[in-house]
Write a protein that holds these residues in place. Structure first.
Motif, mmCIF file in Angstrom:
data_model
loop_
_atom_site.group_PDB
_atom_site.id
_atom_site.type_symbol
_atom_site.label_atom_id
_atom_site.label_comp_id
_atom_site.label_asym_id
_atom_site.label_seq_id
_atom_site.Cartn_x
_atom_site.Cartn_y
_atom_site.Cartn_z
ATOM 1 N N ILE A 69 -6.362 7.142 38.567
ATOM 2 C CA ILE A 69 -6.816 8.499 38.265
ATOM 3 C C ILE A 69 -7.509 9.104 39.485
ATOM 4 O O ILE A 69 -7.285 10.267 39.831
ATOM 5 C CB ILE A 69 -7.757 8.495 37.045
ATOM 6 C CG1 ILE A 69 -6.983 8.064 35.806
ATOM 7 C CG2 ILE A 69 -8.397 9.856 36.838
ATOM 8 C CD1 ILE A 69 -7.844 7.823 34.592
ATOM 9 N N ILE A 70 -8.329 8.307 40.147
ATOM 10 C CA ILE A 70 -9.024 8.781 41.353
ATOM 11 C C ILE A 70 -8.013 9.100 42.450
ATOM 12 O O ILE A 70 -8.111 10.122 43.130
ATOM 13 C CB ILE A 70 -10.058 7.739 41.822
ATOM 14 C CG1 ILE A 70 -11.175 7.621 40.797
ATOM 15 C CG2 ILE A 70 -10.614 8.102 43.197
ATOM 16 C CD1 ILE A 70 -12.121 6.477 41.042
ATOM 17 N N GLY A 71 -7.031 8.229 42.634
ATOM 18 C CA GLY A 71 -5.998 8.465 43.644
ATOM 19 C C GLY A 71 -5.196 9.714 43.360
ATOM 20 O O GLY A 71 -4.909 10.506 44.267
ATOM 21 N N LEU A 72 -4.851 9.913 42.087
ATOM 22 C CA LEU A 72 -4.100 11.106 41.716
ATOM 23 C C LEU A 72 -4.948 12.364 41.909
ATOM 24 O O LEU A 72 -4.454 13.391 42.392
ATOM 25 C CB LEU A 72 -3.633 10.996 40.265
ATOM 26 C CG LEU A 72 -2.701 12.089 39.768
ATOM 27 C CD1 LEU A 72 -1.437 12.134 40.603
ATOM 28 C CD2 LEU A 72 -2.376 11.858 38.310
ATOM 29 N N LEU A 89 -7.404 12.771 44.081
ATOM 30 C CA LEU A 89 -7.494 13.018 45.522
ATOM 31 C C LEU A 89 -6.207 13.626 46.065
ATOM 32 O O LEU A 89 -6.244 14.513 46.931
ATOM 33 C CB LEU A 89 -7.815 11.721 46.263
ATOM 34 C CG LEU A 89 -9.257 11.261 46.219
ATOM 35 C CD1 LEU A 89 -9.386 9.865 46.803
ATOM 36 C CD2 LEU A 89 -10.138 12.228 46.979
ATOM 37 N N LEU A 90 -5.092 13.168 45.554
ATOM 38 C CA LEU A 90 -3.811 13.705 45.989
ATOM 39 C C LEU A 90 -3.681 15.179 45.591
ATOM 40 O O LEU A 90 -3.246 16.010 46.395
ATOM 41 C CB LEU A 90 -2.669 12.884 45.399
ATOM 42 C CG LEU A 90 -1.271 13.206 45.883
ATOM 43 C CD1 LEU A 90 -1.162 13.032 47.386
ATOM 44 C CD2 LEU A 90 -0.273 12.316 45.175
ATOM 45 N N VAL A 91 -4.093 15.513 44.379
ATOM 46 C CA VAL A 91 -4.021 16.903 43.916
ATOM 47 C C VAL A 91 -4.994 17.779 44.711
ATOM 48 O O VAL A 91 -4.637 18.881 45.147
ATOM 49 C CB VAL A 91 -4.305 16.982 42.401
ATOM 50 C CG1 VAL A 91 -4.502 18.423 41.950
ATOM 51 C CG2 VAL A 91 -3.181 16.323 41.621
ATOM 52 N N VAL A 92 -6.216 17.299 44.915
ATOM 53 C CA VAL A 92 -7.195 18.056 45.698
ATOM 54 C C VAL A 92 -6.690 18.255 47.124
ATOM 55 O O VAL A 92 -6.823 19.345 47.694
ATOM 56 C CB VAL A 92 -8.572 17.349 45.681
ATOM 57 C CG1 VAL A 92 -9.506 17.940 46.717
ATOM 58 C CG2 VAL A 92 -9.182 17.432 44.301
ATOM 59 N N GLY A 136 -7.654 18.610 53.616
ATOM 60 C CA GLY A 136 -6.524 18.419 52.713
ATOM 61 C C GLY A 136 -5.652 17.256 53.125
ATOM 62 O O GLY A 136 -5.216 16.465 52.285
ATOM 63 N N GLY A 137 -5.397 17.134 54.409
ATOM 64 C CA GLY A 137 -4.604 16.007 54.899
ATOM 65 C C GLY A 137 -5.281 14.677 54.650
ATOM 66 O O GLY A 137 -4.644 13.719 54.194
ATOM 67 N N LEU A 138 -6.573 14.609 54.926
ATOM 68 C CA LEU A 138 -7.304 13.355 54.695
ATOM 69 C C LEU A 138 -7.352 12.994 53.212
ATOM 70 O O LEU A 138 -7.137 11.830 52.845
ATOM 71 C CB LEU A 138 -8.726 13.462 55.247
ATOM 72 C CG LEU A 138 -8.865 13.362 56.753
ATOM 73 C CD1 LEU A 138 -10.311 13.627 57.166
ATOM 74 C CD2 LEU A 138 -8.426 12.006 57.242
ATOM 75 N N ILE A 144 -5.683 9.601 51.684
ATOM 76 C CA ILE A 144 -6.517 8.649 50.945
ATOM 77 C C ILE A 144 -6.002 8.505 49.514
ATOM 78 O O ILE A 144 -5.942 7.395 48.971
ATOM 79 C CB ILE A 144 -7.995 9.066 50.977
ATOM 80 C CG1 ILE A 144 -8.534 8.939 52.401
ATOM 81 C CG2 ILE A 144 -8.829 8.234 50.017
ATOM 82 C CD1 ILE A 144 -9.900 9.541 52.617
ATOM 83 N N GLY A 145 -5.623 9.615 48.890
ATOM 84 C CA GLY A 145 -5.082 9.562 47.536
ATOM 85 C C GLY A 145 -3.810 8.736 47.459
ATOM 86 O O GLY A 145 -3.638 7.921 46.540
ATOM 87 N N ILE A 146 -2.915 8.905 48.417
ATOM 88 C CA ILE A 146 -1.689 8.099 48.444
ATOM 89 C C ILE A 146 -2.017 6.637 48.664
ATOM 90 O O ILE A 146 -1.446 5.755 48.028
ATOM 91 C CB ILE A 146 -0.730 8.617 49.538
ATOM 92 C CG1 ILE A 146 -0.169 9.980 49.129
ATOM 93 C CG2 ILE A 146 0.410 7.631 49.789
ATOM 94 C CD1 ILE A 146 0.605 10.680 50.213
#
Length: 64
Positions: free
Chosen positions: A4-7, A9-12, A50-52, A56-58
């Motif tokens: 959930i955290i990874g997803l 971060l990916l959305v953010v 956004g890139g970072l 990190i999310g991926i």
């Protein structure tokens, strides 16, 4: 829980990249880039953050 955290971060990260792209192509950024040779600080910070966040999310999503 980590997924959930990874997803999130990916959305953010994707949202920040979108805002950074829009800020980079805005009229104010183009005028600033014409005068100073570099885009506005806000555009650069949005793109970097956004890139970072996306990377990190991926990484969190792919981690076992």
């Amino acid at each position: 829980m980590n997924k959930i955290i990874g997803l999130a971060l990916l959305v953010v990260g994707a949202v920040l990249l979108y805002f950074g792209y829009n800020a980079y192509n805005s009229a104010a950024s183009e005028v600033t880039e014409f005068v100073t040779g570099s885009p506005t600080d806000n555009a650069v910070w949005y793109l970097v953050a956004g890139g970072l966040a996306a990377i990190i999310g991926i990484g969190v999503l792919l981690k076992k």
